[in-house]
Enzyme design. Sequence first.
Site, mmCIF file in Angstrom:
data_model
loop_
_atom_site.group_PDB
_atom_site.id
_atom_site.type_symbol
_atom_site.label_atom_id
_atom_site.label_comp_id
_atom_site.label_asym_id
_atom_site.label_seq_id
_atom_site.Cartn_x
_atom_site.Cartn_y
_atom_site.Cartn_z
ATOM 1 N N GLY A 107 80.158 58.763 76.760
ATOM 2 C CA GLY A 107 80.514 57.455 77.310
ATOM 3 C C GLY A 107 79.609 57.048 78.466
ATOM 4 O O GLY A 107 79.207 55.886 78.576
ATOM 5 N N CYS A 108 79.267 58.008 79.313
ATOM 6 C CA CYS A 108 78.431 57.708 80.482
ATOM 7 C C CYS A 108 76.995 57.392 80.074
ATOM 8 O O CYS A 108 76.335 56.551 80.688
ATOM 9 C CB CYS A 108 78.465 58.872 81.466
ATOM 10 S SG CYS A 108 80.121 59.195 82.104
ATOM 11 N N THR A 109 76.513 58.077 79.046
ATOM 12 C CA THR A 109 75.173 57.790 78.534
ATOM 13 C C THR A 109 75.139 56.392 77.933
ATOM 14 O O THR A 109 74.196 55.611 78.161
ATOM 15 C CB THR A 109 74.767 58.831 77.475
ATOM 16 O OG1 THR A 109 74.766 60.134 78.073
ATOM 17 C CG2 THR A 109 73.389 58.537 76.918
#
Length: 213
Positions: A107-109
């Site tokens: 999700g952060c990527t």
Amino acid sequence: MASLSVSVKHTLPSLLQYAQTPKNPISQNLTIVSRSSQSQFYGLKVLHSPSFSTPSSSRTSIVAKVNKGSAPPPFTLKDQDGKNVSLSKFKGKPVVVYFYPADETPGCTKQACAFRDSYEKFKKAGAQVVGISGDDIESHKAFAKKYRLPFTLLCDEGNKVRKEWGIPGDLFGTLPGRQTYVLDKNGVVQLIYNNQFQPEKHIDETLKLLQSL
């Protein structure tokens, strides 16, 4: 009618006693907040309760210390190049400060790459973008290089700033929250957006706000 009267007479005190003394102590420590608040998890958010056994490092109150219309606490953190960066550096121009759980997670990527792909739009709006997580300098440097991130990543080791800003956690406080702030040129918060499970929406919401300033 007589039997009904007796039944009510004996039942009412019992009901009152039950209402005044909850059988489940956990219910006293839970607070449900609707989706309209600053956090969402399937439409509901549960305040961390001392009754739950979770790692102490992940315990975060949902009660935000930074609100729309207020100036957030100042900070000075190291960026991916090891340089000190202060929040005050961005005063005079809008800035997007987004807190995310960790480098290299799916999700952060996805969120970081979405900010990257829309970076020219942020520049056109005159805004800076700053990402903050608890990762160290080495992690941030590798993350920024791998995905060609053109913006600043700051190291909030120990999650000090996250706690000072009151970022709520998800999954009963076990997962660091994903929360984005838009500060205007005076350093005042104009938007707070929280959505753990749709990271790309942070970009849409921040751009929409920036274009209206």
